[in-house]
Design a protein around this motif. Structure first.
Motif, mmCIF file in Angstrom:
data_model
loop_
_atom_site.group_PDB
_atom_site.id
_atom_site.type_symbol
_atom_site.label_atom_id
_atom_site.label_comp_id
_atom_site.label_asym_id
_atom_site.label_seq_id
_atom_site.Cartn_x
_atom_site.Cartn_y
_atom_site.Cartn_z
ATOM 1 N N TYR A 217 67.259 -5.021 36.770
ATOM 2 C CA TYR A 217 67.054 -5.547 38.124
ATOM 3 C C TYR A 217 67.572 -6.830 38.282
ATOM 4 O O TYR A 217 68.227 -7.402 39.326
ATOM 5 C CB TYR A 217 65.848 -5.697 38.571
ATOM 6 N N ASN A 218 67.489 -7.875 37.121
ATOM 7 C CA ASN A 218 68.065 -9.198 37.211
ATOM 8 C C ASN A 218 69.547 -9.346 37.483
ATOM 9 O O ASN A 218 70.070 -9.976 38.127
ATOM 10 C CB ASN A 218 67.445 -9.901 36.006
ATOM 11 N N VAL A 219 70.312 -8.221 36.678
ATOM 12 C CA VAL A 219 71.563 -8.233 36.624
ATOM 13 C C VAL A 219 72.259 -7.721 37.977
ATOM 14 O O VAL A 219 72.830 -8.455 38.547
ATOM 15 C CB VAL A 219 72.161 -7.166 35.489
ATOM 16 N N ILE A 220 71.415 -6.664 38.647
ATOM 17 C CA ILE A 220 71.669 -6.212 39.987
ATOM 18 C C ILE A 220 71.677 -7.197 40.838
ATOM 19 O O ILE A 220 72.481 -7.648 41.815
ATOM 20 C CB ILE A 220 71.250 -4.881 40.262
ATOM 21 N N VAL A 221 70.631 -7.863 41.024
ATOM 22 C CA VAL A 221 70.318 -8.895 42.083
ATOM 23 C C VAL A 221 71.289 -9.978 41.856
ATOM 24 O O VAL A 221 71.674 -10.566 42.858
ATOM 25 C CB VAL A 221 68.606 -9.327 41.869
ATOM 26 N N ARG A 222 71.216 -10.455 40.688
ATOM 27 C CA ARG A 222 72.143 -11.800 40.423
ATOM 28 C C ARG A 222 73.579 -11.485 40.886
ATOM 29 O O ARG A 222 74.415 -12.226 41.376
ATOM 30 C CB ARG A 222 71.862 -12.513 39.199
ATOM 31 N N SER A 247 60.767 -10.788 39.231
ATOM 32 C CA SER A 247 60.844 -11.734 38.327
ATOM 33 C C SER A 247 61.109 -13.097 38.876
ATOM 34 O O SER A 247 61.827 -13.101 40.229
ATOM 35 C CB SER A 247 61.806 -11.504 37.224
ATOM 36 N N ARG A 248 60.942 -14.047 38.026
ATOM 37 C CA ARG A 248 61.498 -15.410 38.752
ATOM 38 C C ARG A 248 63.037 -15.475 38.920
ATOM 39 O O ARG A 248 63.491 -16.103 39.951
ATOM 40 C CB ARG A 248 61.022 -16.623 37.578
ATOM 41 N N ALA A 249 63.605 -14.522 37.950
ATOM 42 C CA ALA A 249 65.336 -14.665 38.138
ATOM 43 C C ALA A 249 65.533 -13.959 39.547
ATOM 44 O O ALA A 249 66.692 -14.394 39.941
ATOM 45 C CB ALA A 249 65.924 -14.067 37.022
ATOM 46 N N ASN A 250 64.860 -12.841 39.958
ATOM 47 C CA ASN A 250 65.247 -12.219 41.176
ATOM 48 C C ASN A 250 65.098 -12.978 42.354
ATOM 49 O O ASN A 250 65.823 -13.110 43.149
ATOM 50 C CB ASN A 250 64.129 -11.040 41.147
ATOM 51 N N TYR A 251 63.920 -13.770 42.369
ATOM 52 C CA TYR A 251 63.685 -14.749 43.571
ATOM 53 C C TYR A 251 64.736 -15.935 43.313
ATOM 54 O O TYR A 251 65.476 -16.124 44.577
ATOM 55 C CB TYR A 251 62.372 -15.265 43.410
ATOM 56 N N GLU A 252 64.873 -16.461 42.425
ATOM 57 C CA GLU A 252 65.924 -17.384 42.180
ATOM 58 C C GLU A 252 67.359 -17.202 42.746
ATOM 59 O O GLU A 252 68.011 -17.970 43.324
ATOM 60 C CB GLU A 252 65.823 -18.157 41.030
ATOM 61 N N SER A 253 67.868 -16.089 42.384
ATOM 62 C CA SER A 253 69.125 -15.608 42.603
ATOM 63 C C SER A 253 69.066 -15.463 44.200
ATOM 64 O O SER A 253 70.220 -15.820 44.541
ATOM 65 C CB SER A 253 69.368 -14.120 41.933
ATOM 66 N N CYS A 254 68.153 -14.929 44.746
ATOM 67 C CA CYS A 254 68.031 -14.791 46.192
ATOM 68 C C CYS A 254 68.082 -16.118 47.037
ATOM 69 O O CYS A 254 68.811 -16.396 47.891
ATOM 70 C CB CYS A 254 67.275 -13.730 46.911
ATOM 71 N N ILE A 255 67.422 -17.066 46.509
ATOM 72 C CA ILE A 255 67.265 -18.282 46.793
ATOM 73 C C ILE A 255 68.433 -19.212 46.919
ATOM 74 O O ILE A 255 68.778 -19.548 48.017
ATOM 75 C CB ILE A 255 65.932 -19.050 46.191
ATOM 76 N N LYS A 256 69.098 -19.268 45.828
ATOM 77 C CA LYS A 256 70.378 -20.014 45.567
ATOM 78 C C LYS A 256 71.530 -19.268 46.532
ATOM 79 O O LYS A 256 72.315 -20.045 47.085
ATOM 80 C CB LYS A 256 70.681 -19.881 43.907
ATOM 81 N N ALA A 257 71.485 -17.898 46.814
ATOM 82 C CA ALA A 257 72.545 -17.349 47.617
ATOM 83 C C ALA A 257 72.157 -17.740 49.070
ATOM 84 O O ALA A 257 72.926 -18.086 49.771
ATOM 85 C CB ALA A 257 72.389 -15.922 47.534
#
Length: 581
Positions: A217-222, A247-257
């Motif tokens: 999921y981290n790879v896909i979302v990022r 995960s934190r990585a999921n949220y942070e990828s979306c936040i930065k986008a």
């Protein structure tokens, strides 16, 4: 042969959508086999994936419950990881490499693979099946050939067509492609911004698995977040929520986008949602808020960013120099506010040389100290599992010992301090600390363990006797937990008493139920905990501070991954200048 070549006209996504709506899974399996050109006799087994994770589960037509996931609560701030780092999150306890029929099962460590075969260069162009076979047969460990090759394709950013040719070879040879290899292919696609490929592989994974593990999921979302189709990442984030806590990585990828596309309201909503799920943000994502909010006249957004700074204060976070500069530039860019930022060093008295503001005192008031002392003794010392590693009788004996000798000036966690310099004898480390702290006739209490009294290579009897002439010692049982002893003796000695340990006491802070008491505990800890010898003494509190028209933010030159009590000496002073009318 190119991956998905027979679906190029119509698009694999549309085809898979029809599969899900009108055909059983077996029909989707056949289509997947066709896309790889797998011979018809192998089509039946082409979807026999062997998962590498208990959260990557084959689809059960009868349905099954989703797996619970663990929350991340540790305070860790990290830089953005590379794509090869993301695939490390894929558990491998049950990994079977689908490289050839009858391949032996092995437990494989990512670390050993990466170190042993890190210099193996992938081919520069796609290979035919015979060529891949020759490479595999000449490889020192053929059973891990595909795993190593994909790791290094990610490392060296190989062309996608090379990875496709290897997947096609694996599919033809074994009749299936393992989950782990598909996710690594997915990481390579994401690394190169191949958005359509990411979506195609995700659709394939969803057909076969009801839930993916967090690494995938981290790879896909990022990958989607970094593309022009970044809103698809938000859709997948919602899908993740239905199965597990993102995960934190999921949220942070979306936040930065969202930040990159100036959707600051959306970014703030995701940030608040992330905090509500007990996910600790990295400094990297917090910096994105300041970087992409420059020049915006938005009172609500301004309040959100002020709250981020107060989050630094509440959690004793010291931004690194890069983040500090982003904060400074954001303040100075606010339209009509006329903020000015200056880098400075605060004087020992606590006065800012730039704006002459006096920083907050590090000492608690008498009322604050009494309230904190009462709460810690009630909630931390007596209200938790203090007696899990000690007995009520031992703690009662300690209380009597302390009450008969009060007050102390400094309380020392002897066992903790004895490990400060690993190359020295433990008794020598403790002796050095006692000598340093006993100056000016300070009254010391050293909390020790009974094994220190037994003459040994680390604990010399003559050195222990000499120390006992300079400090009071209480020797607890060897298995006893001495944090409660440390806090009790320090608090009972009064506001002036300090304590020495390298332990951060996070568990004890967490036992305090309300944020105000936790804030007082951290403030008391900052002003009373000694970590190094000699320890600098500050009359001011080293946390983010504001009066409304001024902000003072302590910062460090470099990013520090580990939590530290080495308080910074450098500060950013921000003050608002009012124009004369």
């Amino acid at each position: 042969m190119a991956l998905f070549s027979q679906t190029s006209q119509q698009g694999l996504q549309a085809l898979l959508w029809k599969c899900r709506m009108f055909w059983p899974v077996s029909r989707c399996q056949q289509l997947f086999a066709v896309s790889f050109g797998i011979p018809s006799r192998e089509k039946v087994s082409c979807f026999s994936f062997v998962t590498s994770s208990s959260t990557a589960l084959p689809v059960d037509p009868k349905g099954a419950d989703a797996f619970p996931t663990k929350k991340r609560s540790e305070v860790v701030y990290e830089e953005e990881k590379g794509w090869d780092e993301e695939t490390k999150q894929i558990p491998e306890e049950k990994l079977r490499l689908s490289s050839s029929a009858g391949a032996p099962k092995k437990r494989i460590s990512h670390i050993s693979l990466r170190h042993k075969f890190a210099k193996v260069q992938p081919p520069e162009k796609p290979l035919q099946a015979e060529e891949w076979n020759r490479l595999r047969e000449s490889f020192p460990s053929p059973e891990i050939f595909e795993e190593v090759m994909f790791n290094n394709m990610i490392r060296y950013n190989s062309p996608i067509d090379v990875a496709k040719s290897l997947l096609t070879h694996v599919a033809k040879s074994n009749g299936d492609i393992g989950y782990n290899l598909l996710v690594k292919y997915l990481a390579l696609c994401a690394q190169q911004g191949k958005t359509s490929e990411i979506c195609d592989v995700y659709d394939i994974l969803k057909i076969r698995f009801k839930i993916l593990e967090s690494g995938a999921y981290n790879v896909i979302v990022r990958g989607l977040s970094n593309s022009d189709q970044w809103r698809k990442a938000l859709t997948i984030l919602e899908e993740i929520k239905m199965a597990m806590i993102p995960s934190r990585a999921n949220y942070e990828s979306c936040i930065k986008a969202a930040c990159r596309h100036q959707e600051m309201t959306l970014a703030c909503e995701l940030y608040r949602e992330m905090l509500a799920k007990d996910l600790v943000p990295t400094l990297d994502v917090l910096q994105a808020f300041f970087d992409y909010s420059r020049g915006m006249k938005d009172p609500e957004l301004q309040k959100e960013l002020f709250d981020v700074l107060l989050y630094f204060r509440e959690n004793q976070i010291y931004p690194h120099k890069t983040l500090m500069r982003s904060i400074k530039l954001w303040f100075e860019s606010i339209p009509g506010e006329n903020w000015r930022g200056h880098l400075t060093n605060i004087t020992n008295s606590g006065q800012c040389p730039v704006c002459s503001h006096q920083l907050e005192d590090s000492e608690l008031s008498k009322e604050e100290y009494n309230n904190l002392s009462e709460r810690i003794i009630r909630d931390v010392i007596h209200g938790t599992d203090t007696f899990r590693k000690t007995s009520p009788q031992e703690f009662e004996a300690f209380q009597t010992f302390v009450e008969n000798r009060l007050p102390f000036d400094i309380v020392i966690d002897g066992l903790n301090v004895s490990h400060i310099k690993p190359r020295k004898l433990q008794c020598e480390n403790l002796f050095e600390a006692v000598n340093c702290l006993a100056k000016n006739n300070a009254r010391l209490l050293v909390l020790g363990r009974k094994h220190m009294l037994v003459n040994s290579s680390n604990w010399k009897r003559e050195i222990m006797k000499e120390m006992q002439n300079k400090a009071d010692f209480f020797f607890a049982e060897n298995i006893s937990e001495d944090d409660a002893f440390l806090l009790y003796a320090t608090l009972r000695s009064g506001k002036h008493c300090k304590f020495v340990t390298r332990d951060f006491l996070r568990d004890h802070k967490a036992c305090l139920s309300d944020s105000l008491t936790r804030h007082l505990f951290r403030k008391w800890q900052r002003g009373h905990q000694i970590v190094l010898f000699p320890s600098p003494a500050f009359s001011y509190d080293c946390v983010v501070q504001t009066t409304g028209d001024t902000w003072h933010i302590p910062y460090k030159d470099a990013y520090e991954e580990k939590y530290s009590y080495r308080v910074p000496r450098k500060w950013l002073c921000l003050h608002r200048k009012y124009r004369r009318v």
